[in-house]
Design a protein around this motif. Structure first.
Motif, PDB file in Angstrom:
ATOM      1  N   GLU A 153      57.217 -54.063  22.055  1.00  0.00           N
ATOM      2  CA  GLU A 153      57.346 -52.676  22.516  1.00  0.00           C
ATOM      3  C   GLU A 153      58.632 -52.473  23.291  1.00  0.00           C
ATOM      4  N   SER A 154      59.155 -53.552  23.847  1.00  0.00           N
ATOM      5  CA  SER A 154      60.416 -53.494  24.594  1.00  0.00           C
ATOM      6  C   SER A 154      60.999 -54.895  24.644  1.00  0.00           C
TER       7      SER A 154
ATOM      8  N   ASP B  60      63.450 -49.867  24.559  1.00  0.00           N
ATOM      9  CA  ASP B  60      62.078 -49.837  24.052  1.00  0.00           C
ATOM     10  C   ASP B  60      61.965 -48.924  22.841  1.00  0.00           C
ATOM     11  N   ARG B  61      60.769 -48.874  22.289  1.00  0.00           N
ATOM     12  CA  ARG B  61      60.535 -48.096  21.067  1.00  0.00           C
ATOM     13  C   ARG B  61      60.579 -46.589  21.302  1.00  0.00           C
TER      14      ARG B  61
ATOM     15  N   GLY C 126      58.215 -57.139  26.016  1.00  0.00           N
ATOM     16  CA  GLY C 126      57.106 -56.336  26.518  1.00  0.00           C
ATOM     17  C   GLY C 126      57.267 -55.828  27.932  1.00  0.00           C
TER      18      GLY C 126
END
Length: 268
Positions: free
Chosen positions: A56-57, A84-85, A242
């Motif tokens: 996610e990151s 991040d996304r 993350g």
């Protein structure tokens, strides 16, 4: 002038997410001998790819020693970004090594804050006008949104999802296969090096060599990738899987609107 300088310099940062990066060999390759836990080079590479695609990151750093040595200010020579996304990011991009300049970046949603240093303005804005821009900014951030042509490129640079898609579609080229090396350390972590070499399309060993450093212990994650060859010397590192991107943004007192800066330059 300000928009043109920013657009040109930051567009070059988009090259960091090209499929010809060191990660072009991350896709599983023919297997070499397995290690003690029975994992082949291809299996380790596949697990590393899966973790990177699922993140996610991540904090991503890049050093391009060729761009740094040549001092070409239109090419990024170093980067350190937490992204991040959701398209948020915080970090820095440097261009052209010594004298090329450095830009601090903060992006939250569609809002962007950039703080180029005086060396950046001098390198990218000719005729002494760069010094004038730096003087007017007085160490403040330029602020705007990705709707501005000068800042829209940040939407890609700060987008982890785009980076992950590049990895997913950047299939390995040439006849590269991954060979597992002896366990070593990177970033104080035990890793297994996986090395692949491309023949450059000539059938000779004149291509580029990529080494992926994957954690020896599960979960097997990629923490470094090196790509070297004629005209290529790039290192990428991956940390903080993350970990949320810092949410703080510069205060209004630390910023100036990009449009307002151009008005101040005209009035100066």
């Amino acid at each position: 002038m300000v928009r043109k300088a920013l657009a040109g310099a930051l567009a070059s940062a988009g090259l960091l997410f090209s499929p010809v990066s060191p990660l072009s060999l991350l896709s599983p390759a023919p297997a070499a001998a397995s290690d003690a836990d029975g994992r082949t080079a291809a299996e380790l590479a596949e697990q590393a790819e899966d973790h990177l695609l699922d993140a996610e990151s991540v904090r991503l750093t890049m050093t391009d020693r060729i761009a740094e040595a040549e001092g070409t200010v239109t090419e990024p020579s170093a980067m350190d970004l937490a992204l991040d996304r959701d398209g948020n990011c915080v970090g820095t991009i440097e261009t052209g090594g010594e004298g090329g300049g450095r830009v601090e970046i903060v992006k939250r949603g569609e809002e962007v804050w950039l703080k180029p240093d005086a060396a950046f303005w001098k390198a990218h804005v000719p005729g002494g006008e760069g010094d004038a821009v730096a003087g007017l900014l007085k160490d403040r951030y330029l602020h705007g949104t990705t709707d501005d042509p000068a800042l829209e490129g940040m939407a890609g640079v700060c987008d982890l999802g785009r980076f992950q898609r590049e990895i997913g579609t950047g299939a390995s080229s040439g006849d590269a296969s991954l060979i597992k090396g002896e366990e070593t350390t990177r970033q104080d972590t035990a890793v297994v090096p996986l090395t692949g070499e491309e023949d450059g399309g000539t059938g000779e060993e004149d291509g580029e060599r990529t080494t992926l450093y994957v954690t020896a212990d599960a979960p097997h994650r990629l923490i470094e990738a090196d790509r070297r060859g004629e005209g290529t010397d790039v290192t990428l590192t991956f940390e903080d899987y993350g970990k949320p991107v810092p949410a703080g943004t510069p205060s209004p007192a630390e910023t100036v609107d990009i449009g307002r800066l151009e008005e101040e330059l005209l009035d100066a």
